[in-house]
Design a protein around this motif. Sequence first.
Motif, PDB file in Angstrom:
ATOM      1  N   SER A  71       0.821  -1.213   0.000  1.00 57.82           N
ATOM      2  CA  SER A  71       0.000   0.000   0.000  1.00 57.82           C
ATOM      3  C   SER A  71       0.852   1.260   0.000  1.00 57.82           C
ATOM      4  N   ILE A  72       2.113   1.134   0.368  1.00 61.15           N
ATOM      5  CA  ILE A  72       3.020   2.287   0.357  1.00 61.15           C
ATOM      6  C   ILE A  72       3.697   2.439  -1.013  1.00 61.15           C
ATOM      7  N   LEU A  73       3.712   1.411  -1.832  1.00 64.15           N
ATOM      8  CA  LEU A  73       4.355   1.478  -3.146  1.00 64.15           C
ATOM      9  C   LEU A  73       3.813   2.587  -4.051  1.00 64.15           C
ATOM     10  N   PRO A  74       2.486   2.815  -4.149  1.00 62.99           N
ATOM     11  CA  PRO A  74       2.018   3.930  -4.990  1.00 62.99           C
ATOM     12  C   PRO A  74       2.504   5.291  -4.494  1.00 62.99           C
ATOM     13  N   ILE A  75       2.627   5.445  -3.176  1.00 66.12           N
ATOM     14  CA  ILE A  75       3.111   6.698  -2.621  1.00 66.12           C
ATOM     15  C   ILE A  75       4.559   6.918  -3.038  1.00 66.12           C
ATOM     16  N   LEU A  76       5.364   5.866  -2.936  1.00 61.33           N
ATOM     17  CA  LEU A  76       6.771   5.976  -3.332  1.00 61.33           C
ATOM     18  C   LEU A  76       6.908   6.263  -4.819  1.00 61.33           C
ATOM     19  N   LEU A  77       6.110   5.603  -5.640  1.00 62.24           N
ATOM     20  CA  LEU A  77       6.161   5.827  -7.079  1.00 62.24           C
ATOM     21  C   LEU A  77       5.781   7.262  -7.432  1.00 62.24           C
ATOM     22  N   LEU A  78       4.700   7.758  -6.844  1.00 64.72           N
ATOM     23  CA  LEU A  78       4.286   9.132  -7.114  1.00 64.72           C
ATOM     24  C   LEU A  78       5.307  10.140  -6.599  1.00 64.72           C
ATOM     25  N   THR A  79       5.921   9.848  -5.461  1.00 68.97           N
ATOM     26  CA  THR A  79       6.944  10.747  -4.927  1.00 68.97           C
ATOM     27  C   THR A  79       8.165  10.781  -5.839  1.00 68.97           C
ATOM     28  N   LEU A  80       8.595   9.627  -6.318  1.00 69.52           N
ATOM     29  CA  LEU A  80       9.733   9.594  -7.242  1.00 69.52           C
ATOM     30  C   LEU A  80       9.412  10.317  -8.549  1.00 69.52           C
ATOM     31  N   LEU A  81       8.199  10.161  -9.059  1.00 71.37           N
ATOM     32  CA  LEU A  81       7.817  10.872 -10.278  1.00 71.37           C
ATOM     33  C   LEU A  81       7.711  12.378 -10.057  1.00 71.37           C
ATOM     34  N   SER A  82       7.347  12.793  -8.851  1.00 71.01           N
ATOM     35  CA  SER A  82       7.233  14.230  -8.580  1.00 71.01           C
ATOM     36  C   SER A  82       8.596  14.906  -8.453  1.00 71.01           C
ATOM     37  N   LEU A  83       9.657  14.118  -8.293  1.00 68.83           N
ATOM     38  CA  LEU A  83      10.998  14.695  -8.215  1.00 68.83           C
ATOM     39  C   LEU A  83      11.598  14.981  -9.586  1.00 68.83           C
ATOM     40  N   GLN A  84      10.928  14.551 -10.653  1.00 63.13           N
ATOM     41  CA  GLN A  84      11.394  14.833 -12.010  1.00 63.13           C
ATOM     42  C   GLN A  84      11.361  16.337 -12.255  1.00 63.13           C
ATOM     43  N   LYS A  85      12.210  16.788 -13.149  1.00 65.69           N
ATOM     44  CA  LYS A  85      12.230  18.213 -13.461  1.00 65.69           C
ATOM     45  C   LYS A  85      10.976  18.634 -14.232  1.00 65.69           C
ATOM     46  N   SER A  86      10.624  17.843 -15.257  1.00 65.36           N
ATOM     47  CA  SER A  86       9.452  18.171 -16.050  1.00 65.36           C
ATOM     48  C   SER A  86       8.953  16.921 -16.758  1.00 65.36           C
ATOM     49  N   MET A  87       7.664  16.676 -16.670  1.00 58.35           N
ATOM     50  CA  MET A  87       7.010  15.600 -17.420  1.00 58.35           C
ATOM     51  C   MET A  87       5.783  16.213 -18.079  1.00 58.35           C
ATOM     52  N   THR A  88       5.842  16.396 -19.369  1.00 57.94           N
ATOM     53  CA  THR A  88       4.736  17.020 -20.071  1.00 57.94           C
ATOM     54  C   THR A  88       4.199  16.069 -21.124  1.00 57.94           C
ATOM     55  N   ILE A  89       2.889  15.916 -21.141  1.00 59.68           N
ATOM     56  CA  ILE A  89       2.206  15.157 -22.175  1.00 59.68           C
ATOM     57  C   ILE A  89       1.381  16.161 -22.970  1.00 59.68           C
ATOM     58  N   THR A  90       1.444  16.054 -24.287  1.00 55.79           N
ATOM     59  CA  THR A  90       0.865  17.105 -25.124  1.00 55.79           C
ATOM     60  C   THR A  90      -0.637  17.262 -24.967  1.00 55.79           C
ATOM     61  N   PHE A  91      -1.399  16.163 -24.829  1.00 51.86           N
ATOM     62  CA  PHE A  91      -2.849  16.315 -24.757  1.00 51.86           C
ATOM     63  C   PHE A  91      -3.332  16.698 -23.361  1.00 51.86           C
ATOM     64  N   ILE A  92      -2.475  16.636 -22.355  1.00 52.82           N
ATOM     65  CA  ILE A  92      -2.791  17.190 -21.035  1.00 52.82           C
ATOM     66  C   ILE A  92      -1.982  18.470 -20.928  1.00 52.82           C
ATOM     67  N   ASP A  93      -2.659  19.575 -20.902  1.00 53.24           N
ATOM     68  CA  ASP A  93      -1.974  20.860 -20.951  1.00 53.24           C
ATOM     69  C   ASP A  93      -1.473  21.252 -19.565  1.00 53.24           C
ATOM     70  N   GLY A  94      -0.538  20.472 -19.068  1.00 56.54           N
ATOM     71  CA  GLY A  94       0.007  20.769 -17.759  1.00 56.54           C
ATOM     72  C   GLY A  94       1.198  19.891 -17.453  1.00 56.54           C
ATOM     73  N   ASN A  95       1.913  20.261 -16.429  1.00 55.23           N
ATOM     74  CA  ASN A  95       3.092  19.523 -16.025  1.00 55.23           C
ATOM     75  C   ASN A  95       2.669  18.399 -15.078  1.00 55.23           C
ATOM     76  N   LEU A  96       3.042  17.175 -15.391  1.00 58.81           N
ATOM     77  CA  LEU A  96       2.607  16.044 -14.585  1.00 58.81           C
ATOM     78  C   LEU A  96       3.368  15.920 -13.267  1.00 58.81           C
ATOM     79  N   THR A  97       4.469  16.649 -13.107  1.00 58.90           N
ATOM     80  CA  THR A  97       5.126  16.625 -11.799  1.00 58.90           C
ATOM     81  C   THR A  97       4.237  17.300 -10.752  1.00 58.90           C
ATOM     82  N   PHE A  98       3.486  18.304 -11.162  1.00 55.53           N
ATOM     83  CA  PHE A  98       2.519  18.928 -10.261  1.00 55.53           C
ATOM     84  C   PHE A  98       1.446  17.913  -9.867  1.00 55.53           C
ATOM     85  N   LEU A  99       0.943  17.173 -10.841  1.00 57.27           N
ATOM     86  CA  LEU A  99      -0.089  16.167 -10.581  1.00 57.27           C
ATOM     87  C   LEU A  99       0.425  15.081  -9.649  1.00 57.27           C
ATOM     88  N   THR A 100       1.633  14.593  -9.879  1.00 57.75           N
ATOM     89  CA  THR A 100       2.154  13.515  -9.040  1.00 57.75           C
ATOM     90  C   THR A 100       2.436  13.994  -7.618  1.00 57.75           C
TER      91      THR A 100
END
Length: 125
Positions: A71-100
């Motif tokens: 149950s802690i694995l999703p938290i760790l995964l989202l935390t590691l993804l939020s440490l990225q500098k920038s993750m942008t997907i073109t059809f989502i007009d926003g930075n996914l590091t904010f979302l994570t």
Amino acid sequence: MEIRNVATIGIVLSLLVLLIYANHIEGGDGNAVLMYLVVFLIPIIVLALLNVFYLYIVEKYLSGTLKIICSILPILLLTLLSLQKSMTITFIDGNLTFLTSVCAIGLGIPNIIWAFSSKTDSESD
């Protein structure tokens, strides 16, 4: 705690964290905060539903300490993804590091509560 409650608390808490974090980033600009809500509402709900599905599988097939670790694995995964500098997907007009980072907080708290409450429930049986 039931998984249905985890879903409800996770979505509400994620939206609350989204509004607070967006307000902090934009310096109180209400229009920009509402734009964050429009852009990130559906991805937050999708991540919360994926989290609920994952917890349902964990509850069905695992028990004890392994359930807590999983149950802690999703938290760790989202935390590691939020440490990225920038993750942008073109059809989502926003930075996914904010979302994570928003979902790591908003979904992490209910996951931890669910893990420890389900451990105490299984010990009392």
